[in-house]
Motif scaffolding. Structure first.
Motif, PDB file in Angstrom:
ATOM      1  N   UNK A  67     -18.859 -30.256  22.289  1.00  0.00           N
ATOM      2  CA  UNK A  67     -19.836 -31.300  22.566  1.00  0.00           C
ATOM      3  C   UNK A  67     -19.121 -32.586  22.939  1.00  0.00           C
ATOM      4  N   UNK A  68     -19.636 -33.226  23.971  1.00  0.00           N
ATOM      5  CA  UNK A  68     -18.997 -34.442  24.473  1.00  0.00           C
ATOM      6  C   UNK A  68     -19.495 -35.648  23.703  1.00  0.00           C
ATOM      7  N   UNK A  69     -18.559 -36.416  23.129  1.00  0.00           N
ATOM      8  CA  UNK A  69     -18.886 -37.630  22.401  1.00  0.00           C
ATOM      9  C   UNK A  69     -18.708 -38.843  23.310  1.00  0.00           C
ATOM     10  N   UNK A  80     -10.458 -40.500  28.913  1.00  0.00           N
ATOM     11  CA  UNK A  80     -11.514 -39.498  28.759  1.00  0.00           C
ATOM     12  C   UNK A  80     -11.230 -38.290  29.654  1.00  0.00           C
ATOM     13  N   UNK A  81     -11.371 -37.104  29.084  1.00  0.00           N
ATOM     14  CA  UNK A  81     -11.198 -35.864  29.835  1.00  0.00           C
ATOM     15  C   UNK A  81     -12.574 -35.375  30.283  1.00  0.00           C
ATOM     16  N   UNK A  82     -12.797 -35.283  31.582  1.00  0.00           N
ATOM     17  CA  UNK A  82     -14.088 -34.862  32.105  1.00  0.00           C
ATOM     18  C   UNK A  82     -14.227 -33.344  32.018  1.00  0.00           C
ATOM     19  N   UNK A 252     -23.858 -32.338  28.575  1.00  0.00           N
ATOM     20  CA  UNK A 252     -23.857 -32.570  27.124  1.00  0.00           C
ATOM     21  C   UNK A 252     -22.717 -31.846  26.421  1.00  0.00           C
ATOM     22  N   UNK A 253     -22.205 -30.799  27.039  1.00  0.00           N
ATOM     23  CA  UNK A 253     -21.127 -30.050  26.400  1.00  0.00           C
ATOM     24  C   UNK A 253     -20.720 -28.854  27.232  1.00  0.00           C
ATOM     25  N   UNK A 254     -19.826 -28.055  26.640  1.00  0.00           N
ATOM     26  CA  UNK A 254     -19.326 -26.845  27.284  1.00  0.00           C
ATOM     27  C   UNK A 254     -19.495 -25.688  26.313  1.00  0.00           C
ATOM     28  N   UNK A 278      -9.238 -31.735  23.919  1.00  0.00           N
ATOM     29  CA  UNK A 278      -8.935 -33.133  24.229  1.00  0.00           C
ATOM     30  C   UNK A 278      -9.783 -34.111  23.431  1.00  0.00           C
ATOM     31  N   UNK A 279      -9.328 -35.336  23.432  1.00  0.00           N
ATOM     32  CA  UNK A 279     -10.053 -36.409  22.755  1.00  0.00           C
ATOM     33  C   UNK A 279     -11.446 -36.578  23.361  1.00  0.00           C
ATOM     34  N   UNK A 280     -12.430 -36.784  22.492  1.00  0.00           N
ATOM     35  CA  UNK A 280     -13.800 -36.991  22.955  1.00  0.00           C
ATOM     36  C   UNK A 280     -14.649 -35.742  22.976  1.00  0.00           C
ATOM     37  N   UNK A 281     -14.057 -34.588  22.602  1.00  0.00           N
ATOM     38  CA  UNK A 281     -14.806 -33.328  22.584  1.00  0.00           C
ATOM     39  C   UNK A 281     -14.776 -32.750  21.170  1.00  0.00           C
ATOM     40  N   UNK A 282     -15.957 -32.464  20.619  1.00  0.00           N
ATOM     41  CA  UNK A 282     -16.080 -31.973  19.255  1.00  0.00           C
ATOM     42  C   UNK A 282     -16.427 -30.485  19.250  1.00  0.00           C
TER      43      UNK A 282
END
Length: 325
Positions: A67-69, A80-82, A252-254, A278-282
């Motif tokens: 999930x993208x934060x 930020x990693x897209x 919203x996420x992958x 990567x940073x920003x993904x939970x």
């Protein structure tokens, strides 16, 4: 010789000395039969229920979600990693079947006569093959005269669940309109501003924003899923979900499908240890998202063994009683 010895011992301790038949012997034997019978029946039933429930969850949930934060603002904030960069890297990982971006949320689905709120899940044309394949197993067959059901989601299509389809009286090939519920405040705000606008040019601009905020989207029903096995979720193409929620190319996420769904937590731990998330993904596994339900099943299993222990104890007393009489 062994069979004869077992028969001799059995008759020796079951047959009373002063009569041909003993009530205590009958009660003891029935206690043993009951205890063994309960063990044989209850344990497989509970185990089967647990396996079926997990199979149900795996049947419609992505095994792993990233999930993208919201990115942290500041001078030293990591870049930020897209999702366009993340997806190709995830597909290279061992044990991964497919990786696909998604957008999800609540919308209002409407027909000419009625409407209802639904949860939609946007899937891309390519990359979500494993997810679409397992969902296609839950599609209802087409009735006579209807087009064949499909989970391709390649055009302006929507796959509803049978509960919503029945409520709205929809069949395969019918057309519905979607409006994102999170756009309602924006819709009302633009409408109020348009009413208060003084110049025609300002009104035209506000009405254009109003139309963009409402985002009514006509879609064709291409499939109807079983609501009891997909938990009422509906599916649309990713680009439709992005437009409805105003994401402008973002997601919203992958979602990830693995070869072994039960190893999802181990897979995530390995990814974290290798610093490949990567940073920003939970990360979130299907077990994490349904932890309370799985914990409830585990509690039921513990209570089952607690009750069965008393049945085993009764059977043990029955054996002891028969032996001593």
């Amino acid at each position: 010789m062994l069979n004869n010895a077992s028969l001799f011992l059995g008759l020796r301790y079951l047959q009373p000395k002063r009569s041909f038949l003993s009530i205590i012997t009958i009660i003891s034997v029935m206690g043993i039969l009951l205890g063994v019978g309960v063990l044989i029946v209850v344990i497989p039933v509970m185990k089967g229920f647990e396996l079926d429930f997990k199979k149900l969850l795996i049947g419609f949930e992505p095994h792993v979600l990233l999930l993208h934060e919201e990115p942290i603002q500041g001078e030293n904030a990591p870049a930020e990693v897209k999702w366009q960069q993340l997806v190709p890297e995830l597909r290279k990982q061992e044990g991964v079947l497919s990786v696909a971006p998604f957008a999800a949320g609540m919308v209002m689905v409407s027909t000419e006569s009625s409407s209802a709120g639904i949860e939609i899940y946007g899937l891309p044309d390519e990359g979500a093959e494993a997810m679409k394949e397992k969902l296609s197993k839950q599609l209802h067959r087409a009735r006579e005269g209807e087009p064949a059901p499909s989970m391709e989601l390649s055009g302006d299509e929507i796959v509803l669940n049978d509960q919503i389809a029945g409520q709205l009286g929809l069949s395969l090939g019918d057309e519905v309109t979607l409006v994102a519920t999170n756009n309602v405040p924006k819709f009302i705000n633009s409408l109020n501003k348009a009413k208060e606008a003084k110049s025609d040019q300002e009104k035209v601009k506000l009405f254009d924003e109003l139309q963009e905020g409402a985002v009514p989207r006509p879609l064709t029903v291409s499939g109807i899923l079983r609501a009891d096995t997909t938990w009422g979720r509906c599916y649309v193409p990713l680009h439709v979900a992005q437009e409805l929620f105003g994401l402008k190319g973002r997601v919203h996420g992958v979602g990830m499908e693995l070869k072994d769904a039960h190893s999802a937590r181990a897979f995530v731990r390995a990814m974290i240890d290798a610093e490949k998330i990567p940073f920003g993904w939970q990360p979130s596994t299907w077990m994490d998202r349904h932890e309370q339900r799985l914990a409830a099943i585990e509690t039921e299993r513990v209570m089952m063994w607690f009750v069965l222990s008393f049945v085993i104890l009764v059977a043990a007393f029955s054996v002891a009683t028969t032996t001593l009489t």
